[in-house]
Design a protein around this motif. Structure first.
Motif, short mmCIF file in Angstrom:
data_model
loop_
_atom_site.label_atom_id
_atom_site.label_comp_id
_atom_site.label_asym_id
_atom_site.label_seq_id
_atom_site.Cartn_x
_atom_site.Cartn_y
_atom_site.Cartn_z
N SER A 1 38.09 40.22 36.05
CA SER A 1 37.02 40.03 35.08
C SER A 1 35.66 39.91 35.77
O SER A 1 35.55 39.35 36.86
CB SER A 1 37.30 38.77 34.27
OG SER A 1 36.14 38.35 33.61
N SER A 2 34.63 40.38 35.07
CA SER A 2 33.27 40.27 35.61
C SER A 2 32.83 38.82 35.73
O SER A 2 31.84 38.51 36.41
CB SER A 2 32.29 41.05 34.72
OG SER A 2 32.40 40.64 33.38
N LYS A 3 33.57 37.89 35.10
CA LYS A 3 33.25 36.47 35.23
C LYS A 3 33.37 36.01 36.69
O LYS A 3 32.83 34.99 37.08
CB LYS A 3 34.23 35.63 34.39
CG LYS A 3 33.95 35.67 32.90
CD LYS A 3 34.88 34.72 32.17
CE LYS A 3 35.74 35.48 31.19
NZ LYS A 3 36.82 34.70 30.61
N LEU A 4 34.13 36.77 37.49
CA LEU A 4 34.37 36.36 38.88
C LEU A 4 33.32 36.90 39.85
O LEU A 4 33.30 36.52 41.02
CB LEU A 4 35.74 36.89 39.35
CG LEU A 4 36.95 36.52 38.51
CD1 LEU A 4 38.20 37.21 39.04
CD2 LEU A 4 37.14 35.00 38.52
N SER A 5 32.45 37.78 39.35
CA SER A 5 31.58 38.52 40.28
C SER A 5 30.62 37.64 41.05
O SER A 5 30.14 38.02 42.11
CB SER A 5 30.82 39.61 39.52
OG SER A 5 29.96 39.00 38.58
N LYS A 6 30.33 36.44 40.51
CA LYS A 6 29.35 35.57 41.19
C LYS A 6 30.01 34.58 42.17
O LYS A 6 29.31 33.87 42.88
CB LYS A 6 28.54 34.79 40.15
CG LYS A 6 27.68 35.66 39.24
CD LYS A 6 26.39 36.10 39.93
CE LYS A 6 25.48 36.91 39.02
NZ LYS A 6 26.05 38.26 38.68
N ARG B 1 45.83 36.57 31.94
CA ARG B 1 45.55 37.75 32.76
C ARG B 1 44.43 37.42 33.76
O ARG B 1 44.54 37.73 34.95
CB ARG B 1 45.12 38.92 31.85
CG ARG B 1 44.71 40.12 32.66
CD ARG B 1 44.43 41.35 31.83
NE ARG B 1 44.23 42.47 32.75
CZ ARG B 1 44.56 43.72 32.53
NH1 ARG B 1 45.07 44.06 31.38
NH2 ARG B 1 44.36 44.65 33.44
N ASP B 2 43.37 36.79 33.25
CA ASP B 2 42.24 36.41 34.12
C ASP B 2 42.72 35.54 35.28
O ASP B 2 42.27 35.71 36.42
CB ASP B 2 41.18 35.65 33.32
CG ASP B 2 40.37 36.55 32.41
OD1 ASP B 2 40.49 37.79 32.53
OD2 ASP B 2 39.61 36.03 31.57
N ILE B 3 43.62 34.59 34.99
CA ILE B 3 44.09 33.67 36.03
C ILE B 3 44.84 34.43 37.13
O ILE B 3 44.55 34.27 38.31
CB ILE B 3 45.02 32.58 35.42
CG1 ILE B 3 44.22 31.65 34.51
CG2 ILE B 3 45.71 31.77 36.54
CD1 ILE B 3 45.08 30.70 33.68
N ALA B 4 45.79 35.29 36.72
CA ALA B 4 46.58 36.02 37.72
C ALA B 4 45.68 36.92 38.56
O ALA B 4 45.78 36.97 39.79
CB ALA B 4 47.68 36.83 37.03
N GLU B 5 44.77 37.63 37.90
CA GLU B 5 43.88 38.54 38.63
C GLU B 5 42.98 37.78 39.60
O GLU B 5 42.77 38.21 40.74
CB GLU B 5 43.04 39.36 37.65
CG GLU B 5 43.86 40.44 36.96
CD GLU B 5 43.15 41.09 35.79
OE1 GLU B 5 43.47 42.23 35.46
OE2 GLU B 5 42.27 40.43 35.18
#
Ligand SMILES: [Zn+2]
Length: 237
Positions: free
Chosen positions: A59-64, A105-109
């Motif tokens: 997710s793009s939430k992780l980009s930072k 899904r977000d957690i696993a990725e």
């Protein structure tokens, strides 16, 4: 054969062009198709995109997050320009896919990506090796997410397959693969033309360390189902 759509479309285009000149019709047979067309098209009235993504795509939430943005910077250095499509836009309605919901899904990725980055920092450079699996161009990795009983593709997240099951004093010792390999002994390889019966190496694969609560068999690395049961019973739990 399991085919990914991006590779299938590419191969089909090349083959069809060649076949046209010889008047040959081609049909690529496949058992399953992995949906991985990441292209996003912008129009006057919004965007269109493929909401089903079978490959892991963080997710793009992780980009930072510092370790992740630092890794993307490194990718861009290797590529010499901006790397697009690193992240799945959190604002779009992508489906949960194989996961029970998007949060999971977000957690696993996120965890696979972070651990994958950590592993790549512990080992030497391998061309094309990225946290979520081998890929042709610099990226976070191909991210395919499927395995058979016999093998797993190296285009899957490296946490699933990188590492030694038994310590060997090499760089693979830094991680224990989440899908541990069961190596077939050389002495039973029917495809080896120079086949001779050999004494099996004492590699510890058969050392029993547990008992399966279901069937009562001894569990060693060779038949460890990974959840406290043997490989024949693990799927029941
Ligand atoms: Zn069992």
């Amino acid at each position: 054969m399991i085919a990914c759509q991006s590779g299938l479309d590419f191969s089909k285009r090349i083959l069809e062009e060649l076949c046209k000149t010889k008047n040959i019709k081609i049909n690529i047979l496949r058992w399953r198709e992995i949906c991985n067309n990441k292209k996003i098209k912008r129009h006057d009235n919004g965007v269109s995109y493929e909401p089903i993504q079978d490959c892991l795509w963080p997710s793009s939430k992780l980009s930072k997050l510092p370790e992740i943005s630092a890794y993307v910077e490194k990718l861009e250095e290797i590529k010499g320009k901006k790397v697009y499509y690193c992240f799945r836009n959190a604002g779009y309605k992508y489906t949960a896919g194989i996961f029970s919901n998007l949060v999971n899904r977000d957690i696993a990725e996120e965890e696979f990506l972070k651990k994958g980055i950590a592993i790549t920092q512990n080992i030497q450079e391998h061309k094309g090796l990225y946290p979520l699996g081998y890929n042709l161009t610099p990226s976070l990795g191909f991210g395919s997410f499927c395995a058979t009983d016999l093998n797993i593709s190296n285009t899957c997240p490296i946490v699933l397959w990188w590492g030694n099951v038994i310590e060997k004093g090499n760089e693979l010792d830094c991680w224990y693969p989440l899908l541990p390999r069961r190596i077939s002994a050389k002495d039973i390889n029917p495809f080896d033309a120079d086949w001779t019966l050999q004494e099996a190496e004492d590699d510890g694969y058969d050392d029993v360390f547990d008992t399966c609560p279901d069937c009562g068999c001894g569990i060693s690395l060779r038949n460890d189902g990974g959840n406290g049961f043997c490989i024949d019973c693990a799927w029941n739990h």
